[in-house]
Design an enzyme around this catalytic site. Sequence first.
Site, short mmCIF file in Angstrom:
data_model
loop_
_atom_site.label_atom_id
_atom_site.label_comp_id
_atom_site.label_asym_id
_atom_site.label_seq_id
_atom_site.Cartn_x
_atom_site.Cartn_y
_atom_site.Cartn_z
N SER A 126 0.90 -1.04 0.25
CA SER A 126 0.19 0.20 0.00
C SER A 126 1.09 1.57 0.14
O SER A 126 2.04 0.74 0.33
CB SER A 126 -1.30 -0.08 1.29
N HIS A 127 0.44 2.45 -0.61
CA HIS A 127 0.78 3.53 -0.63
C HIS A 127 -0.27 4.34 0.13
O HIS A 127 -0.99 5.15 -0.42
CB HIS A 127 1.26 4.39 -1.79
N ASN A 128 0.12 4.72 1.48
CA ASN A 128 -1.10 6.46 1.96
C ASN A 128 -0.78 7.28 1.74
O ASN A 128 0.20 7.43 1.35
CB ASN A 128 -0.48 4.99 3.78
#
Length: 929
Positions: A768-770
């Site tokens: 993921s890339h928050n």
Amino acid sequence: MAGRNKKQHFQRSTGRDRLVIDASYLAAVHTYLALVAFGSALLLGCALHFKKIVKNGVAGYPDEWFPSVSATIGDWYPERNLFQILIAITSGPRFSIVFLQYLLHRQSQSSSPRWLFLFGIIRTLSCGGWVYITSNDDHDVHDVLMILYILCNVPWMLGGIHCTPAGHTESRRKRYVSFFGSIIPMVYFFVQHKVYKIPGAYTRYSFFEWGLILLDILYDSITGIDFERSKLQATYLFWSNVTSLLTTLFYFSIWELGFSGSEAALFVYLSPVLLGIASLRQWAITTQGRVALRLLSLVGLVAYKLDDPVTRLFVVGSANLVSLVSHCSDWMAFLGVGLILSSLSKHANHSNNPVWPMLNEEIGGYNKMGIALALLALLELGTRSPAPRRTSMPPQKGAGASSFHKHDIANHWLAPSIALGSLFFTLHCLLTDSSTIIAWSWTGYESRKPRGPLPHLYGAVTILAHSLGLLIPVVLPSHVASALLTHVAWFAYGCASAFIMYSFRNWLGFAGGLNFAVFCMSITPSVLSQAAMGGVNTPGRTLFLAFFFVVVFYVANVFTAAYAFVPGGVYFRERTDLVLVAQLAAMSFAFRWPKTKFGKLGPSLHSSRATASYIATLLVVMSLTSVLVTIFHWPMIGPSPYKPGTGILNAGIWTVHFGFDNAGRDSQRRMRDVIRDMHLDVVGLLETDLHRTVYGNRDLTRVIAEELGYYVDLGPGPNMHTWGAALLSKFPIINSSHHLLPSPHGELAPAIEATLDIYGTEVTVVISHNGQEEDALDRELQSRELARIMANLYPRPVVFLGYVVTKPHAPRPAPYDFLVNDGLMYDIDPHDMDRWCEYILYRGLYRTAYARVSRGIVTDTELQIGQFVVPKHGFNLVNQTEESRLLRGWKEELPEDHVCNLIRPTSLKYLQTVSGCQWSTMVMSGKEG
């Protein structure tokens, strides 16, 4: 008089009927048969016996990766047999050409035609000799006959030039020079191979050998193809320059995460307004003007030598200014063919244009070769005989020609200008790379199979669609093409294709994209033609407006994803649908609507039969080449882990800054070296969605996946408006799904949830890339969603690889506690307090090592690596204590396979270790139970 005519007619009708065959058809038949013979042999050879035909006495694959002519046509069944059958069929037209040339040129006062006829016969027979006596049959005889064939080409080609009437010899002369000019480098590389035993030299020799074959075939096709009309090389360089400007300027915007000032270079695209200066316009279309402008534009290729990004941007911008003025003065003739060649070169070079200034020889560039070819093209242009200048632009023949009025068209310049601007942007946005349409449709894996096409395997299909679209106006009769390609029904076909491409995924979405590519390429000649007629009196005004719309679309396209970092971006957030609708609405001005004057065609840009034949041949050749490139890139062996049978899993997370290194160059090959040397079995890459104009429409996974052997999940596509996430795995991907994490205010956060078959155990990897810390609510909602996904998978083993942006152990609403506690996960090293962006979490696995590798020059973010061991099949690790998870031992107490040997010489050129981590000498180990 009437009676005499009747008598003559009677005599003709009662006389013996004659069969009349246009001699030019013989040249065309010979050309196509020869191309099919050699092309089919090459295609079959690469498909069936690739590693065998590239192998020679010095080296084999991968040092040698392209076969010679002899190995292709003479070593293996069935390509050898099919080739020999086709060459036998070709011999009839070939002997006919030799005989007809003699009849055409014979003179009582000259013996030259007779000598030419003799050498033509010997040349043809020697060709049959080295075709049917292969290098495997008798290597010496094969070589002698081939040398004899090349020697006979000297009198054949010189004699052909001598006997050809004045005014028709230029094309023959150029091909003669090109043919024998190619022998010099071919001999050089043959010596490098035969004498100095240099691996890879024979592959380079093979390129020139195949070049000789192609030039030889084209020489004999002189009646069917006219090289003087070709502007292919110049248009290819035009697309190379135009597509490189945005990538060069956007490097600065990435570092600033907003406007940096480099965006002012966009005004370069408005430079065609200078064609409003009559004296400049008149000079630009002269031979001297074309040569001078194109020579100046070559500084864009030379810019690869510049290490300073600011200087490189200035030079590339200047090259684009000159290139746009030069090619717009010709109304961008051959725009579609040049685009296909550019897309083909990117497909062959792992989605990078080989002459971009962001590349050099170390990272996949072929800049010197591009400059050399460009200079040769300029030399040909400068020495070309001047073509007769037309004093007026005649109306097009065919449908609507009788109602064609040049004055009326010139007074309606606005509509074709808008259509041209929209079309140019659409071509740049969607069709400059063969994998962009694939990225739009990609959704992942199901039951161990991809749900849609993979870029390196199906990129050739998109190039075939490009070629098919451009073949429609080239092959169809002029009046049919005019009626079809400006009809509102054809526009409806384009709209329907765009709707399917945008609304659907997987194979159906890909099919929509292919049809949209056919539509865009098919209308390119008519849109250019209408714009040329609309701007016949004021080209500066017409082209300025067209490229103004191009710039507007560039900005809108970027704002759909970068809305969080630019003023007014909120209005463009996730509105690719509106941008696409605006593109189609602007292109609608190129069609014949009732009660309007839209869709009036000017003279065709490819009107002559010779030029159309040449373009059709080029499209067929480029299509076949794209298939060969795909076969070459097709994986020979499936991916396998670096330490098979040990149960060891090396996983990493890396934010790769859109594939730009710290100097603004492409970082794919340096990333490949680091991943290879770190022995990463699974790696999550972030900021990887490069299928936008500002990133160059690139696929960041191509080099790594093809050269190191990985399964690839590209993550959410460009129509999902994220910065991108990608998964590379040495283990089979059983299933995968893409998530758009909740993002009510800030940038959209992508995530990939993939189940891998790791040594027979299903392990889920979450990447993921928050969002950034400025959006507290977004970060909380995203963290809760990720925790929910991971908790629902309990007790299955899970590895989380993510960009989190938080301090370790930070309390809620910071993401750390949500992910660790609510997600039922363990921190790979809870005692490492020096982290901020990237985190590795896990459960259900033995954690044996952890490392942080500083970014060096590859990117702006460190690489984090975790080493795990998969438990015995059927054994679940639950409720592990911190002591059991972090039990440490020195490497000499562990099996050698468990040592995290991460320092390797190649990577040390690009990376540095993080002081204090001691990961190069220490591993952390745990035991079962």
